[in-house]
Scaffold this active site. Structure first.
Site, mmCIF file in Angstrom:
data_model
loop_
_atom_site.group_PDB
_atom_site.id
_atom_site.type_symbol
_atom_site.label_atom_id
_atom_site.label_comp_id
_atom_site.label_asym_id
_atom_site.label_seq_id
_atom_site.Cartn_x
_atom_site.Cartn_y
_atom_site.Cartn_z
ATOM 1 N N HIS A 1 -8.148 0.698 9.127
ATOM 2 C CA HIS A 1 -9.577 0.388 9.070
ATOM 3 C C HIS A 1 -10.331 1.185 10.137
ATOM 4 O O HIS A 1 -11.540 1.405 10.023
ATOM 5 C CB HIS A 1 -9.823 -1.109 9.300
ATOM 6 C CG HIS A 1 -9.462 -1.964 8.124
ATOM 7 N ND1 HIS A 1 -8.208 -2.494 7.953
ATOM 8 C CD2 HIS A 1 -10.194 -2.373 7.066
ATOM 9 C CE1 HIS A 1 -8.189 -3.195 6.830
ATOM 10 N NE2 HIS A 1 -9.375 -3.149 6.275
ATOM 11 N N HIS B 1 0.876 -1.164 0.000
ATOM 12 C CA HIS B 1 0.000 0.000 0.000
ATOM 13 C C HIS B 1 0.916 1.217 0.000
ATOM 14 O O HIS B 1 1.540 1.506 1.012
ATOM 15 C CB HIS B 1 -0.882 0.011 1.241
ATOM 16 C CG HIS B 1 -1.645 -1.280 1.452
ATOM 17 N ND1 HIS B 1 -1.063 -2.414 1.973
ATOM 18 C CD2 HIS B 1 -2.933 -1.595 1.188
ATOM 19 C CE1 HIS B 1 -1.983 -3.392 2.060
ATOM 20 N NE2 HIS B 1 -3.120 -2.915 1.587
ATOM 21 N N ASP C 1 -7.192 2.512 -1.831
ATOM 22 C CA ASP C 1 -7.736 1.514 -0.917
ATOM 23 C C ASP C 1 -9.154 1.978 -0.574
ATOM 24 O O ASP C 1 -9.539 3.122 -0.872
ATOM 25 C CB ASP C 1 -6.867 1.393 0.333
ATOM 26 C CG ASP C 1 -6.960 0.016 0.985
ATOM 27 O OD1 ASP C 1 -7.898 -0.735 0.655
ATOM 28 O OD2 ASP C 1 -6.108 -0.301 1.827
#
Length: 536
Positions: free
Chosen positions: A200, A188, A271
């Site tokens: 998250h 990422h 993402d």
């Protein structure tokens, strides 16, 4: 082939915007009617699939993607769709049934074999081609570096603590995928560090200077770009040396650095913008505007709905997003639809499942580490009447990135299927066993001649070790073979109470088969001293 420039001239602004949004739905057989209707209006560009929402097995996915791509003839331009999924291997294997379950990145990093990484990428590419997938969100190019500063390794999605190993394994896997016509996606960017902060749930603020970032986190991405990776997914962390204000997914400075300084010409994918690191700070709409302005080509936002196109259209009309920015992304997307031959799905499988299993077994075996114990004293000797005890730490989902359903995996079944031993008692150990469960689980060892004891992140869930301590009170000399199946950081803790400690780099059937082969003498295992660092 898509005539990119001709279609760009003909497309309306809304039709262009639609190409940038990866739609998401729940279903296993067909596109829902609302998405079919969008396609008829030329407003459907691509889709993202998830294991729990769209995938039962590879044949079901193949049939569904065939049907989906047949709808391309219903839009004005006969444009096929980009179909995308996470198929990393190991704990994040979205297409779980009918594919080869590879050991995962950490195991591959321990093996440190570029040819095996290439062959895995090539085999996965053939599976994905049959499944109708165009973009594979793999490999993870993040570095397990911060273990050096005391942060624990939680999962097995990263190849190594060594940026060069990450770069080499990742680039080899990328070449394998892309040689089979699948667009690989390194993630990422600019590099997710090891931290207790999970994006998250909240944003991570990376404090490292630019030199450190370029020598560690960015190095694998740089090599992947040199080797021709087609896509890069962004990270939701803030990198103060590059942009003090915005997370990478929303940062024009960082994505300009990716384009200009690193020379990346492929697709930039966000993402999921639903993650709370983004959603809590910027909201579901503002984050989309910021991501597009930053330079993202493909937007993943599973909280967005049909309002996405109208919202972005309004931003362009109001001058908040330049139409040139939209045109840049759509030209790139259409070109990569050509590169991936989107819409062309083979009728027959071109991959050999037996070969895949053999390759997975080879990687798993080469990636095992004997942390403690004399390999010359393996195999263990057991009479037919002897009982083998197995205390098997719960293999269920631990973190958000876990996608594989390992609930039914059994070490006992694997050992018996290979004919190594039949008199086995296996018990599942919770991550946080109670006092009563500790005593009950210890009994499994007490009634056995040999105990196999596995852990899942016992460095954090320390009551797992209490089971081993309880057992040792009654049985200080019985043979114990302990296995760190998740984090290698468990090895040092296990060593005090075990005769053997094996680090697996993951928890898959092929890994457990490799461990069984080692324990019962079919294979020898070598401890590469370069791998010691994880366990100090």
């Amino acid at each position: 082939m898509i005539d990119v420039e001709k279609i760009l001239v003909e497309m309306t602004l809304k039709e262009k915007i639609a190409q940038m949004y990866l739609q998401y739905y729940q279903g296993y057989d067909d596109l829902p009617q609302n998405l079919r209707e969008l396609n008829r209006k030329n407003l459907l560009g691509g889709l993202i699939f998830f294991s729990g929402n769209n995938v039962r097995d590879i044949d079901q996915l193949h049939d569904m993607t065939k049907k989906i791509q047949s709808y391309a003839k219903e839009n004005k331009y006969n444009l096929p769709f980009l179909l995308t999924i996470d198929q990393e291997g190991g704990q994040l294997t979205a297409i779980f049934n009918g594919t080869t379950i590879f050991p995962g990145n950490m195991s591959m990093g321990f093996a440190n074999d570029e040819n095996l990484a290439y062959l895995q990428g090539k085999h996965v590419g053939r599976e994905l081609k049959y499944a109708g997938i165009n973009i594979c969100y793999a490999p993870v190019l993040d570095v397990d570096y911060d273990v050096k500063n005391g942060s624990y390794v939680v999962d097995n999605r990263r190849f190594s603590t060594d940026p060069e190993v990450v770069a080499n394994m990742g680039s080899a896997f990328i070449r394998g995928l892309e040689d089979e016509g699948i667009l690989a996606c390194g993630k990422h960017f600019p590099g997710m560090r090891i931290t207790k902060v999970d994006t998250h749930f909240q944003v991570d603020r990376n404090p490292y200077d630019k030199k450190r970032l370029e020598n560690v986190e960015i190095l694998p991405f740089k090599k992947a770009i040199e080797k021709g990776v087609s896509c890069i997914m962004t990270h939701h962390g803030i990198f103060e040396a590059l942009d003090k204000d915005y997370p990478a997914s929303l940062s024009k400075k960082i994505l300009t650095y990716l384009r200009k300084d690193l020379g990346f010409e492929g697709l930039i994918v966000s993402d999921d913008l639903i993650m709370k690191a983004i959603l809590n700070e910027y909201g579901e709409k503002e984050s989309i505007k910021l991501a597009i302005n930053a330079g993202v080509d493909l937007i993943i936002s599973t909280c967005a709905g049909n309002w996405f196109i109208d919202y972005v259209y309004g931003c362009v009309i109001r001058g908040e997003i330049e139409q040139l920015r939209i045109d840049e992304s759509v030209r790139r997307i259409l070109n990569y639809k050509n590169k991936s031959d989107a819409g062309n799905i083979p009728d027959q499988k071109t991959f050999d499942s037996t070969y895949g299993q053999e390759l997975s077994a080879k990687i798993a075996s080469k990636g095992l580490i004997l942390y403690k114990g004399d390999e010359d004293e393996l195999a263990i000797k057991m009479e037919e009447k002897d009982k083998l005890g197995i205390i098997f730490a719960n293999p269920a989902r631990l973190v958000m990135s876990d996608a594989t359903n390992l609930y039914d995996i059994s070490f006992k079944d694997i050992i018996m299927s290979k004919g190594y031993h039949k008199n086995i008692k296996e018990a599942i150990m919770p991550w946080h066993p109670t006092d009563e469960e500790i005593i009950s689980l210890a009994d499994v060892g007490i009634i056995s001649e040999v105990l196999i004891f596995t852990t899942v992140n016992a460095y954090n869930f320390q009551r797992q070790i209490e089971v081993l301590k309880e057992f040792r009170k009654s049985c200080p000399t019985k043979k114990v073979i302990s296995i760190a199946t998740r984090s290698p950081m468990d090895a040092k803790i296990l060593a005090e109470y075990s005769d053997y400690v094996i680090i697996t780099g993951g928890l898959t059937p092929s890994i457990l088969e490799g461990v069984a082969n080692v324990i019962f003498g079919k294979e020898k295992i070598e401890f590469n001293k370069a791998k010691e660092f994880f366990c100090k």
